[in-house]
Write an enzyme that holds these catalytic residues in place. Structure first.
Site, mmCIF file in Angstrom:
data_model
loop_
_atom_site.group_PDB
_atom_site.id
_atom_site.type_symbol
_atom_site.label_atom_id
_atom_site.label_comp_id
_atom_site.label_asym_id
_atom_site.label_seq_id
_atom_site.Cartn_x
_atom_site.Cartn_y
_atom_site.Cartn_z
ATOM 1 N N PHE A 226 0.904 -1.058 -0.006
ATOM 2 C CA PHE A 226 -0.080 -0.086 0.148
ATOM 3 C C PHE A 226 0.950 1.283 0.092
ATOM 4 O O PHE A 226 1.826 1.186 0.547
ATOM 5 C CB PHE A 226 -1.025 -0.072 1.250
ATOM 6 C CG PHE A 226 -1.742 1.178 1.016
ATOM 7 C CD1 PHE A 226 -2.863 1.229 0.244
ATOM 8 C CD2 PHE A 226 -1.742 2.386 1.691
ATOM 9 C CE1 PHE A 226 -3.771 2.404 -0.066
ATOM 10 C CE2 PHE A 226 -2.621 3.557 1.557
ATOM 11 C CZ PHE A 226 -3.576 3.550 0.835
ATOM 12 N N ARG B 218 -5.579 3.697 -9.729
ATOM 13 C CA ARG B 218 -4.415 3.015 -8.801
ATOM 14 C C ARG B 218 -3.812 2.156 -9.935
ATOM 15 O O ARG B 218 -4.218 0.843 -10.181
ATOM 16 C CB ARG B 218 -5.531 1.924 -7.931
ATOM 17 C CG ARG B 218 -6.122 2.712 -6.945
ATOM 18 C CD ARG B 218 -5.605 2.882 -5.653
ATOM 19 N NE ARG B 218 -4.478 4.057 -5.641
ATOM 20 C CZ ARG B 218 -4.175 4.579 -4.334
ATOM 21 N NH1 ARG B 218 -4.696 4.182 -3.288
ATOM 22 N NH2 ARG B 218 -3.442 5.591 -4.344
HETATM 23 O O1 PLI Z 1 -5.244 7.461 5.206
HETATM 24 P P1 PLI Z 1 -4.749 7.202 6.319
HETATM 25 O O2 PLI Z 1 -3.280 7.756 6.637
HETATM 26 O O3 PLI Z 1 -5.617 7.346 7.256
HETATM 27 O O4 PLI Z 1 -4.400 5.643 6.092
HETATM 28 C C1 PLI Z 1 -3.394 4.964 5.479
HETATM 29 C C2 PLI Z 1 -3.854 3.726 4.842
HETATM 30 C C3 PLI Z 1 -3.211 2.524 5.384
HETATM 31 N N1 PLI Z 1 -3.688 1.341 4.714
HETATM 32 C C4 PLI Z 1 -4.672 1.286 3.992
HETATM 33 C C5 PLI Z 1 -4.865 -0.189 3.515
HETATM 34 C C6 PLI Z 1 -5.278 2.260 3.412
HETATM 35 O O5 PLI Z 1 -6.203 2.211 2.481
HETATM 36 C C7 PLI Z 1 -4.654 3.628 3.792
HETATM 37 C C8 PLI Z 1 -5.320 4.813 3.351
HETATM 38 N N2 PLI Z 1 -6.245 4.549 2.365
HETATM 39 C C9 PLI Z 1 -6.654 5.600 1.498
HETATM 40 C C10 PLI Z 1 -6.346 7.181 1.866
HETATM 41 C C11 PLI Z 1 -7.529 5.179 0.438
HETATM 42 O O6 PLI Z 1 -8.081 6.188 -0.416
HETATM 43 O O7 PLI Z 1 -7.698 4.042 0.195
#
Ligand code: PLI
Length: 465
Positions: free
Chosen positions: A132, A390
């Site tokens: 990720f 993505r």
């Molecule tokens: O956006 P945060 O900092 O609260 O979290 C980071 C994060 C960590 N792990 C995973 C699997 C995520 O999907 C993730 C953040 N994802 C975003 C911002 C998304 O749009 O999927």
């Protein structure tokens, strides 16, 4: 005379909530969207949300909170130290995730930062079931190298494997043999796997990962951001798990790991917040000391008391079977509609999003002309629906060679916020995807004209070729 339609032979279900407050959204004209996407450098992250009609950029921090959560916001104890809301959050994490210690952070990447700093030494290797973006960057900034050990089916959009998030156990064993357990501070287990299409990990696989790593004294840290969604898929798909409450499956899954990082902005139904959890007291002491340097005191970690209260309540709501069934049911509704029209998407439909296969849709574009970036822009131009790339842009560059990484998956993510949009919104989205799909021939690619150093997908700018 028209015959009446036959009586239905199945019963519909609906969301276990009703709407109390509404937020207007703006319909724009094609000309306005044309100007907006140019202004945004063909990057949907750089659009103003006022110019967006249906916002499927992310499910992160975009959930609608319940009346109970909003009521909890008024009960915020904003003491600098020892806020009662922190203890409510701690109790909720202990009860539903089962970990002993928690360190609050402002969001998920804050937890990733702390974990990477305390566990990773330069030269270490961190195996994980697909990268990720923020997780891998924090591992690299701490001097580590991420190694992908997800099963090969995860890289094939058409594979219908029910647990495409699973770890390739032989691959993991090879990485351990090659580098030695002393170079592997932990295995990073994402549940579900965002970059693979929101795909789950089975309980059986998590048990096998536990067994293998335990033999070598290697820890397992879960990315629990969407672990409730993972537990729902286990309930639906894994033999012997039907009829078990999602909450029970979640707790068993967590018990196979040593701790987790969490973005509270997803499963836990809040707009901001996160945490790092663990069972090891010494590790907790290190983390709760480091958090005061980067996030805030160990009883708030960058969150207001009211935000911790909303998250404590959101956790309880998130593990209810009727909630999670409706949440994933809505994602599946959209996905199956697109599959029915023959539009290439990642299968099976994931937990938080439908992923369009941009490589298959724009099969005339090479990957370094950014097909998924262009597909997201075209969708916005067609209807004002905002999605996210993505693919190659998100994958970034290899720090060793400086070259683009070329992921097998080149996707556009239609990410569904929790409890926000209706079935009619999903129909509008599906029809817009169909319109863009029907005009796919001759769509030009893009070139990147501005490339930031870190996490370039957020701020990169493009121009059509
Ligand atoms: O956006 P945060 O900092 O609260 O979290 C980071 C994060 C960590 N792990 C995973 C699997 C995520 O999907 C993730 C953040 N994802 C975003 C911002 C998304 O749009 O999927």
């Amino acid at each position: 005379m028209n015959q009446p339609a036959p009586l239905p032979d199945r019963r519909s279900w609906a969301e276990p909530w009703k709407v109390k407050v509404v937020e207007p959204v703006r319909l724009t004209t094609r000309e306005q969207r044309d100007a907006a996407i140019r202004e945004a450098g063909w990057n949907t992250f750089l659009l103003r949300s006022d110019d967006v009609y249906i916002d499927l950029l992310t499910d992160s921090g975009t959930s609608a909170m319940s009346d109970s959560q909003w009521a909890g916001m008024m009960l915020g104890d904003e003491a600098y130290a020892g806020s009662r809301n922190f203890y409510h959050l701690w109790d909720a994490v202990r009860e539903y995730y089962g970990y002993q210690y928690i360190v609050p952070t402002h969001q998920g990447r804050g937890a990733e930062h702390i974990l990477s700093r305390i566990l990773i030494k330069p030269g270490d290797v961190i195996p994980g079931n697909m990268y990720f973006t923020t997780t891998r960057l924090h591992q690299e900034l701490a001097g580590g190298t991420f190694v992908d050990v997800i099963i090969p089916e995860a890289h094939d959009p058409a594979s219908e494997h029910p647990f495409k998030g699973n770890v390739d156990l032989e691959g993991l064993a090879r990485v351990i043999a090659e580098h030695g357990p002393e170079r592997i501070p932990y295995v990073c287990l994402h549940a579900t796997v965002n970059m693979a299409g929101g795909q789950p990990v089975s309980l059986e696989n998590a048990r096998a990962v536990r067994e293998l790593t335990a033999k070598h004294g290697i820890r397992v840290f879960m990315d629990a951001t969407r672990a409730v969604e993972n537990a729902y898929f286990i309930q639906q798909r894994e033999p012997g798990q039907q009829g078990r409450p999602v909450a029970a499956i979640l707790k068993e899954f967590c018990s196979l790991t040593d701790g987790c990082t969490m973005s509270g902005k997803k499963d836990p139904l809040v707009n901001i917040g996160g945490w790092l959890a663990m069972n090891d007291e010494t590790l907790y002491e290190e983390a709760s000391n480091l958090v005061v340097v980067f996030e805030g005191l160990h009883t708030y970690g960058g969150m207001a008391g009211r935000d911790m209260e909303a998250m404590a309540r959101g956790i309880v709501e998130s593990v209810q079977d009727d909630h999670i069934r409706a949440r994933i049911g809505q994602v599946e509704y959209l996905g199956h509609k697109l599959i029915g029209w023959g539009i290439p998407v990642v299968k099976p439909i994931g937990g938080h999003a439908v992923y369009l296969d941009a490589r298959a849709i724009y099969d005339h574009l090479p990957q370094d002309q950014f097909p998924a970036q262009m597909l997201a822009a075209q969708l916005y131009l067609d209807s004002g629906v905002r999605a996210m790339e993505r693919g190659i842009v998100s994958a970034g560059r290899d720090p060793a060679t400086g070259d683009h990484r070329y992921p097998r998956l080149e996707l556009v993510r239609l990410t569904i916020p929790r409890r926000v949009y209706t079935q009619a919104h999903m129909d509008v989205v599906a029809e817009s995807v169909a319109a863009v799909y029907s005009q796919r021939a001759n769509t030009p690619g893009l070139r990147m004209v501005h490339e930031p150093k870190y996490l370039r997908f957020f701020q990169a700018r493009f121009e059509p070729l």
